[in-house]
Scaffold this motif. Structure first.
Motif, mmCIF file in Angstrom:
data_model
loop_
_atom_site.group_PDB
_atom_site.id
_atom_site.type_symbol
_atom_site.label_atom_id
_atom_site.label_comp_id
_atom_site.label_asym_id
_atom_site.label_seq_id
_atom_site.Cartn_x
_atom_site.Cartn_y
_atom_site.Cartn_z
ATOM 1 N N ARG A 1 18.080 7.687 -6.185
ATOM 2 C CA ARG A 1 17.500 8.660 -7.109
ATOM 3 C C ARG A 1 16.158 9.172 -6.601
ATOM 4 N NH1 ARG A 1 17.635 10.962 -11.908
ATOM 5 N NH2 ARG A 1 15.715 11.161 -13.146
ATOM 6 N N ASN A 2 15.344 8.292 -5.990
ATOM 7 C CA ASN A 2 14.048 8.744 -5.477
ATOM 8 C C ASN A 2 14.216 9.799 -4.384
ATOM 9 O OD1 ASN A 2 12.379 7.124 -7.126
ATOM 10 N ND2 ASN A 2 12.713 5.352 -5.791
ATOM 11 N N PHE A 3 15.269 9.669 -3.594
ATOM 12 C CA PHE A 3 15.521 10.658 -2.547
ATOM 13 C C PHE A 3 16.078 11.954 -3.129
ATOM 14 C CE2 PHE A 3 15.589 6.599 -0.351
ATOM 15 C CZ PHE A 3 14.856 6.868 0.798
ATOM 16 N N SER A 4 16.961 11.820 -4.101
ATOM 17 C CA SER A 4 17.521 13.032 -4.708
ATOM 18 C C SER A 4 16.464 13.817 -5.467
ATOM 19 C CB SER A 4 18.689 12.660 -5.627
ATOM 20 O OG SER A 4 18.250 11.837 -6.706
ATOM 21 N N ARG A 5 15.485 13.137 -6.033
ATOM 22 C CA ARG A 5 14.419 13.845 -6.731
ATOM 23 C C ARG A 5 13.568 14.649 -5.772
ATOM 24 N NH1 ARG A 5 11.237 10.409 -11.177
ATOM 25 N NH2 ARG A 5 10.238 12.462 -11.267
ATOM 26 N N LEU A 6 13.452 14.183 -4.521
ATOM 27 C CA LEU A 6 12.672 14.940 -3.544
ATOM 28 C C LEU A 6 13.314 16.287 -3.245
ATOM 29 C CD1 LEU A 6 11.658 12.184 -0.953
ATOM 30 C CD2 LEU A 6 10.248 13.199 -2.749
ATOM 31 N N ALA B 1 10.049 6.498 -0.695
ATOM 32 C CA ALA B 1 11.095 7.452 -0.339
ATOM 33 C C ALA B 1 10.539 8.554 0.568
ATOM 34 C CB ALA B 1 11.699 8.061 -1.607
ATOM 35 N N ILE B 2 9.326 9.014 0.294
ATOM 36 C CA ILE B 2 8.697 10.024 1.159
ATOM 37 C C ILE B 2 8.458 9.454 2.545
ATOM 38 C CG2 ILE B 2 6.675 11.499 1.449
ATOM 39 C CD1 ILE B 2 6.397 11.471 -1.615
ATOM 40 N N ALA B 3 8.000 8.207 2.605
ATOM 41 C CA ALA B 3 7.746 7.575 3.905
ATOM 42 C C ALA B 3 9.030 7.467 4.720
ATOM 43 C CB ALA B 3 7.133 6.194 3.694
ATOM 44 N N TRP B 4 10.128 7.103 4.075
ATOM 45 C CA TRP B 4 11.388 6.998 4.807
ATOM 46 C C TRP B 4 11.931 8.370 5.182
ATOM 47 C CZ3 TRP B 4 14.996 3.754 6.952
ATOM 48 C CH2 TRP B 4 14.605 2.427 7.037
ATOM 49 N N LEU C 1 12.883 9.465 8.935
ATOM 50 C CA LEU C 1 14.132 10.103 9.350
ATOM 51 C C LEU C 1 13.861 11.391 10.106
ATOM 52 C CD1 LEU C 1 16.298 9.536 6.141
ATOM 53 C CD2 LEU C 1 16.361 8.253 8.285
ATOM 54 N N ILE C 2 12.823 12.131 9.704
ATOM 55 C CA ILE C 2 12.455 13.343 10.436
ATOM 56 C C ILE C 2 12.045 12.994 11.861
ATOM 57 C CG2 ILE C 2 10.766 15.219 10.560
ATOM 58 C CD1 ILE C 2 10.761 15.272 7.520
ATOM 59 N N LEU C 3 11.289 11.917 12.020
ATOM 60 C CA LEU C 3 10.870 11.496 13.359
ATOM 61 C C LEU C 3 12.068 11.035 14.185
ATOM 62 C CD1 LEU C 3 7.556 9.583 12.586
ATOM 63 C CD2 LEU C 3 7.864 11.935 13.341
ATOM 64 N N LEU C 4 13.066 10.429 13.549
ATOM 65 C CA LEU C 4 14.273 10.056 14.278
ATOM 66 C C LEU C 4 15.004 11.290 14.787
ATOM 67 C CD1 LEU C 4 15.803 7.123 12.177
ATOM 68 C CD2 LEU C 4 14.530 6.995 14.319
ATOM 69 N N VAL C 5 15.035 12.340 13.978
ATOM 70 C CA VAL C 5 15.662 13.590 14.415
ATOM 71 C C VAL C 5 14.899 14.172 15.599
ATOM 72 C CG1 VAL C 5 16.200 15.956 13.733
ATOM 73 C CG2 VAL C 5 16.653 14.066 12.159
#
Length: 355
Positions: free
Chosen positions: A112-117, A328-331, A335-339
């Motif tokens: 849910r924390n990710f979907s809210r973003l 959730a923002i930190a993760w 993930l952006i850095l992994l991309v």
């Protein structure tokens, strides 16, 4: 008249010397003849030397086997404590509703924390600002660094002084550099507006404008990191063989043509490395926009015009106390850095094949 009979052998009672190796009267051991016990003592010393060498070789084998692990162990200990554990804990916290005031009370919410973003306009604004500031700071920074490295690559008088000078901004703290630039970009008494006024241009409100504030923050990043990248380029330039430049000069190429056709192609892996590192740094940008806002906090200006992902994470976690959302923002940033890392790997692989 002398007797012809042979003299009798003296008995032990008469003081005859005992046989070698036997016990003399009084319990004392008789002395051996010279050289009879040397072989036995040499054998004992040889056995002791062999045992000593065996112990030393055993310790040497253990040292060779385990010393490298002992040398790298402190890194892994600190990495586990301050790297892996926070990463795993924030990943676990991102799946819960948890407040910073009560970090032990976790309520499972899944993704849910990710979907809210995805529906949070402030998150998309911070992502857009991060991308804009990253482009405004990375592109000029690397171009200027490449030019400075090209100048320093020639034999200049006092070249060591210039190399130290270009690295000085990198050694300056973020707080000190940002506070100085806040004074330079001041609306009423800033030196930059004073120079613009001398040129007949009206003063600019650097802090409250959307593009102007992002440009000001990007200027701070450019000033701090250009010298660092210039030294990286300089080290790569010095590894280019002189034969390439000599061949280009024999073909009639000017210095500018040598730079375009020899230097830049040889620096492609290094340029890719600096682009990736600068992109990672821009994604994690925090100190410059926070201090540039002054007493405004982590909102990145009145209209959030220069709030980056780092500032938005700080605002959610340490101002609004929503630790789960901040995780959730930190993760998401991770993930952006992994991309970014995956794109770097694909491009570098293609460069290796082309070369």
């Amino acid at each position: 008249m002398a007797s012809d009979a042979p003299a009798a052998a003296p008995s032990e009672e008469e003081g005859a010397a005992p046989a070698p190796g036997t016990t003399a009267p009084g319990g004392r051991r008789a002395r051996t003849r010279p050289g009879e016990g040397d072989g036995e003592r040499d054998g004992e010393r040889h056995a002791q030397d062999e045992r000593r060498r065996e112990r030393r070789s055993r310790w040497y084998r253990r040292d060779v086997r385990w010393s490298p692990y002992a040398f790298v162990a402190p890194f892994f200990v600190f990495f586990l404590a301050f790297g892996l554990f926070p990463l795993l804990y924030t990943g676990w916290a991102s799946l819960h509703r948890v407040e910073l005031t009560a970090p032990g009370d976790m309520e499972w919410v899944g993704l849910r924390n990710f979907s809210r973003l995805l529906g949070d306009e402030f998150f998309w604004n911070a992502l857009k600002n991060t991308l804009t500031i990253g482009v405004l700071s990375t592109v000029p920074q690397l171009l200027i660094a490449l030019g400075i490295a090209h100048l320093l690559n020639y034999r200049l008088r006092g070249s060591m002084f210039f190399r130290v000078a270009v690295l000085t901004p990198y050694a300056t703290s973020v707080a000190a550099a940002t506070l100085v630039f806040v004074l330079l970009f001041g609306r009423d008494y800033g030196m930059i507006n004073w120079a613009l006024g001398m040129a007949g241009i009206d003063p600019v409100d650097w802090q409250n404008g959307a593009w102007t504030s992002q440009l000001a923050v990007s200027t701070i990043v450019i000033w701090r990191w250009t010298g660092y990248n210039a030294l990286i380029y300089l080290a790569a330039m010095q590894s280019i063989p002189d034969d390439l430049y000599e061949s280009a000069a024999l073909d009639g190429a000017s210095r500018w043509q040598q730079f375009i056709h020899v230097t830049v192609p040889s620096l492609r892996p290094t340029i890719l490395f600096t682009v990736v590192v600068s992109t990672i740094g821009a994604t994690q940008l925090f100190g410059e926009p926070l201090l540039f806002n002054g007493a405004g906090g982590a909102n990145g200006g009145a209209d959030h015009q220069f709030q980056t992902l780092g500032l938005y994470l700080y605002e959610q976690g340490w101002v609004n106390l929503h630790l789960g959302r901040a995780s959730a923002i930190a993760w998401t940033m991770f993930l952006i850095l992994l991309v970014v890392g995956a794109v770097n790997w694909l491009i570098s692989r293609r460069l290796r094949k082309s070369s």
